[in-house]
Design an enzyme around this catalytic site. Sequence first.
Site, PDB file in Angstrom:
ATOM      1  NE  ARG A  16      42.512  21.655  15.720  1.00  0.00           N
ATOM      2  CZ  ARG A  16      41.312  21.321  15.073  1.00  0.00           C
ATOM      3  NH1 ARG A  16      40.224  22.300  15.149  1.00  0.00           N
ATOM      4  NH2 ARG A  16      41.512  20.301  14.232  1.00  0.00           N
ATOM      5  CG  HIS A 218      39.657  14.331  10.737  1.00  0.00           C
ATOM      6  ND1 HIS A 218      40.419  14.781  11.679  1.00  0.00           N
ATOM      7  CD2 HIS A 218      38.317  14.853  11.328  1.00  0.00           C
ATOM      8  CE1 HIS A 218      39.800  15.698  12.460  1.00  0.00           C
ATOM      9  NE2 HIS A 218      38.405  15.408  12.516  1.00  0.00           N
ATOM     10  CG  HIS A 220      34.372  13.185  13.988  1.00  0.00           C
ATOM     11  ND1 HIS A 220      33.780  14.369  14.652  1.00  0.00           N
ATOM     12  CD2 HIS A 220      35.453  13.536  13.711  1.00  0.00           C
ATOM     13  CE1 HIS A 220      34.740  15.512  14.572  1.00  0.00           C
ATOM     14  NE2 HIS A 220      35.744  14.803  13.984  1.00  0.00           N
ATOM     15  CB  CYS A 251      32.490  19.357  14.192  1.00  0.00           C
ATOM     16  SG  CYS A 251      32.237  20.772  13.277  1.00  0.00           S
ATOM     17  CG  ASN A 262      38.498  14.106  16.495  1.00  0.00           C
ATOM     18  OD1 ASN A 262      37.741  14.735  16.841  1.00  0.00           O
ATOM     19  ND2 ASN A 262      39.417  14.439  15.748  1.00  0.00           N
TER      20      ASN A 262
END
Length: 321
Positions: A16, A218, A220, A251, A262
């Site tokens: 995704r 989450h 990065h 992003c 990520n």
Amino acid sequence: MSDLPTAVDILEEGPREGFQIEPGPIATADKIALIDALSATGLKRIQVASFVSPKLVPGWADAEDVVAGFTPRPGVDYVALWLNPKGLERALRFRGRLAITGSISVSASEAFSKRNLNRDQAGQLEAMRASIAAHRAQGVAVTRISVMAAFGCNFQGDVTVPQALSALAGAMALAEESGSRIDRVVLADSMGWANPAHVERLVGAVRERWPEPRLTLHLHDTRGLGIANAHAGLRMGVSAFDAAVGGLGGCPFAAHPGAPGNIATEELVLLCEEMGIRTGVDLEALLEAAALAERIVGHRLPSALLRGGGLAPLRQGALAG
């Protein structure tokens, strides 16, 4: 090291978040092939599509075809992203294939809220109030809060712990107002501003104020600190992480073209397994999936482990010798 978890839960976001930022169109069949490969690695949660505006995120114009096309594997939860009632309506058509729960999304940065969500923080809370109502009308529980830009912002600068807590408090108030039970809070380093000390401070502050929800990080790897930040989270007892195979993603609204995305799922798995923390993931199978992802996008992915390889084959070779 006594706070280390015994096992971690990984949400694989490569299909995704990874594919949506790629400049060229990714064939639907290739997206499905990667999802099916990831399903065979032992990962238990995979985010497979975004039901968002094709004008804003053209890479997910084929979300319905992808969700209809992959082969579900028993024991794996497949999830998707949506940002408004229209996206929810699209996702609900696949209720039998997707695990569907609602989320409250807020930003700790006013500037990032305006850029990413097209509204200020107060406006986002109002939008989330309407979103909660839409989910409840469809019988979908709202169980998660995500705080974007929780550690810093390319457009605002540093985000302090009190600023992140304030954003989370606003979301918690909405959840309480609607009778929603929040069982997971996601702290997102959307643009790679976190460092290990900041992770420890924010995780500790959130836990002190809201001890019950499970925390997810989450992270990065924009500036190379992603795995160091994951290690800091593990030392604080965090047992849930988002990651992307090969280090895909990032992003699309962060104005940071070319930066790593990520944290790489395979690097997170290696870190955990080497520390004695169970992941349930076959690392060699995951590395094969990462290599497939690299072939699909047609350029080198940032994962160092994809270059260096895992340790298990070397250990086996040493024992055999």
